[in-house]
Design a protein around this motif. Structure first.
Motif, PDB file in Angstrom:
ATOM      1  N   SER A   3     -55.880  90.538 130.276  1.00 41.28           N
ATOM      2  CA  SER A   3     -56.252  90.408 131.686  1.00 41.28           C
ATOM      3  C   SER A   3     -57.360  89.368 131.819  1.00 41.28           C
ATOM      4  CB  SER A   3     -56.701  91.738 132.272  1.00 41.28           C
ATOM      5  OG  SER A   3     -57.890  92.171 131.682  1.00 41.28           O
ATOM      6  N   LEU A  35     -51.200  91.800 139.728  1.00 40.52           N
ATOM      7  CA  LEU A  35     -52.403  91.254 140.334  1.00 40.52           C
ATOM      8  C   LEU A  35     -53.175  92.438 140.895  1.00 40.52           C
ATOM      9  CD1 LEU A  35     -50.911  88.622 139.958  1.00 40.52           C
ATOM     10  CD2 LEU A  35     -51.732  87.900 142.165  1.00 40.52           C
ATOM     11  N   SER A  37     -56.469  93.659 143.103  1.00 41.72           N
ATOM     12  CA  SER A  37     -57.490  93.305 144.089  1.00 41.72           C
ATOM     13  C   SER A  37     -57.994  94.596 144.716  1.00 41.72           C
ATOM     14  CB  SER A  37     -56.898  92.389 145.164  1.00 41.72           C
ATOM     15  OG  SER A  37     -57.860  92.106 146.160  1.00 41.72           O
ATOM     16  N   ALA A  44     -46.544  91.283 140.172  1.00 42.61           N
ATOM     17  CA  ALA A  44     -46.534  89.861 140.523  1.00 42.61           C
ATOM     18  C   ALA A  44     -45.125  89.293 140.655  1.00 42.61           C
ATOM     19  CB  ALA A  44     -47.310  89.060 139.487  1.00 42.61           C
ATOM     20  N   LEU A  55     -53.530  87.519 149.892  1.00 43.50           N
ATOM     21  CA  LEU A  55     -54.487  86.740 149.108  1.00 43.50           C
ATOM     22  C   LEU A  55     -55.305  85.805 149.991  1.00 43.50           C
ATOM     23  CD1 LEU A  55     -52.119  85.723 146.178  1.00 43.50           C
ATOM     24  CD2 LEU A  55     -53.833  87.539 146.190  1.00 43.50           C
ATOM     25  N   ILE A  61     -59.835  88.045 141.966  1.00 39.05           N
ATOM     26  CA  ILE A  61     -58.652  88.843 141.675  1.00 39.05           C
ATOM     27  C   ILE A  61     -58.493  88.924 140.164  1.00 39.05           C
ATOM     28  CG2 ILE A  61     -56.992  86.945 141.720  1.00 39.05           C
ATOM     29  CD1 ILE A  61     -55.259  88.966 143.455  1.00 39.05           C
ATOM     30  N   VAL A  63     -55.748  89.249 137.010  1.00 38.22           N
ATOM     31  CA  VAL A  63     -54.358  89.120 136.586  1.00 38.22           C
ATOM     32  C   VAL A  63     -54.237  89.884 135.275  1.00 38.22           C
ATOM     33  CG1 VAL A  63     -52.503  87.537 135.943  1.00 38.22           C
ATOM     34  CG2 VAL A  63     -54.209  86.832 137.638  1.00 38.22           C
TER      35      VAL A  63
END
Length: 85
Positions: A3, A35, A37, A44, A55, A61, A63
């Motif tokens: 990540s 993703l 947030s 994704a 977004l 954010i 990943v």
């Protein structure tokens, strides 16, 4: 699992296009890619999920990917969302 956090810096034109490009990029990899947030964790590879994420530029954010090509997947998506100037 790999990540990485990044600050979004996408082009300001057409909100749907960057989301579609992220989904297309994620779909090229075998790994499961998400993703994250706030309290949302979105696949994704899901166009509808990604559209719901809303977004925004300058937003941080994360990943996250897990699978055989996780490092390449994270690098590609972070590279798209936060390109080096």
């Amino acid at each position: 699992m790999t990540s990485k956090k990044c600050i979004i810096n996408l082009p300001s034109y057409a909100e749907a296009r960057p989301v579609a490009e992220i989904v297309q990029t994620a779909s090229q990899y075998e790994s499961r890619i998400f993703l994250i947030s706030g309290d949302k964790k979105i696949n994704a590879k899901s166009i509808m999920g990604m559209m719901s994420l809303s977004l925004c530029n300058k937003e941080e954010i994360e990943v996250e990917a897990s699978g055989p090509d996780e490092e390449a997947a994270v690098s590609a998506i972070v590279g798209y969302m936060s390109p080096v100037a």
